[in-house]
Design a protein around this motif. Sequence first.
Motif, PDB file in Angstrom:
ATOM      1  N   ARG A 102       2.167   1.878  -3.441  1.00  0.00           N
ATOM      2  CA  ARG A 102       1.155   2.454  -4.333  1.00  0.00           C
ATOM      3  C   ARG A 102       0.967   3.947  -4.093  1.00  0.00           C
ATOM      4  O   ARG A 102       0.681   4.699  -5.014  1.00  0.00           O
ATOM      5  CB  ARG A 102      -0.186   1.725  -4.169  1.00  0.00           C
ATOM      6  N   THR A 103       1.117   4.372  -2.849  1.00  0.00           N
ATOM      7  CA  THR A 103       0.919   5.787  -2.521  1.00  0.00           C
ATOM      8  C   THR A 103       2.215   6.583  -2.564  1.00  0.00           C
ATOM      9  O   THR A 103       2.208   7.777  -2.254  1.00  0.00           O
ATOM     10  CB  THR A 103       0.280   5.939  -1.126  1.00  0.00           C
TER      11      THR A 103
ATOM     12  N   GLY B 116       0.819  -1.212   0.000  1.00  0.00           N
ATOM     13  CA  GLY B 116       0.000   0.000   0.000  1.00  0.00           C
ATOM     14  C   GLY B 116       0.852   1.261   0.000  1.00  0.00           C
ATOM     15  O   GLY B 116       0.557   2.227  -0.705  1.00  0.00           O
ATOM     16  N   ALA B 117       1.928   1.242   0.779  1.00  0.00           N
ATOM     17  CA  ALA B 117       2.830   2.395   0.820  1.00  0.00           C
ATOM     18  C   ALA B 117       3.502   2.595  -0.533  1.00  0.00           C
ATOM     19  O   ALA B 117       3.720   3.737  -0.968  1.00  0.00           O
ATOM     20  CB  ALA B 117       3.881   2.199   1.914  1.00  0.00           C
TER      21      ALA B 117
ATOM     22  N   LYS C 178       4.906   6.113  -0.643  1.00  0.00           N
ATOM     23  CA  LYS C 178       5.489   6.310   0.692  1.00  0.00           C
ATOM     24  C   LYS C 178       6.276   5.091   1.169  1.00  0.00           C
ATOM     25  O   LYS C 178       6.471   4.908   2.360  1.00  0.00           O
ATOM     26  CB  LYS C 178       4.381   6.645   1.682  1.00  0.00           C
TER      27      LYS C 178
END
Length: 187
Positions: free
Chosen positions: A142-143, A139-140, A145
Amino acid sequence: MVNTRTVVYLFSVATLVTALLVIAVHYLRRAGRSSRNDWENLLKRLIAVDRSSIAEVALDIIDESGQQRRDEGSATLEPEQIWKLVGGLDGLEVLAANCAVLIDLAFYVQQWYPEALLVTEQMRLSTREIQWHVERLRGAKRTGKLESAFPMYAQRAVATYYLMTRRILALYELGNHVMLADLERTL
């Protein structure tokens, strides 16, 4: 004088006993080969990882017993070092894939060492924890981060994996299993 019926009866019994012995030997040999093949297949499914790097990352935040380190020398690895030692997100994916094999190894020993049930269940929980950490990192990524999230989630995942490998080795040692040496070389 020997009765013909008695001879036929004894011959039939001897033939039946011989057939049963041949069948038993066949299945015992097959079971032995199958067990060894299962073991070898389990070990082949493990993807090689650098054990010393895993230990270095894990022991930066936990001690050998698995307790959180609180001394001055704890959590000293820099994010770049962790990334390099772990192999980035791909390295964590390998650890997550190996977790399924570690569970299977625990189940394998559980077949003759029923006390392994608790360890097997603990391994399942640890696997879920590692998967959670990896999902957070995906998820990080994808964003955008990933760089800031990687050290925290990756190091926790590696520490959990390290403890899983220690548990499985201890389990095989407790079970006095002859395959412990193979497992020590592989893990």
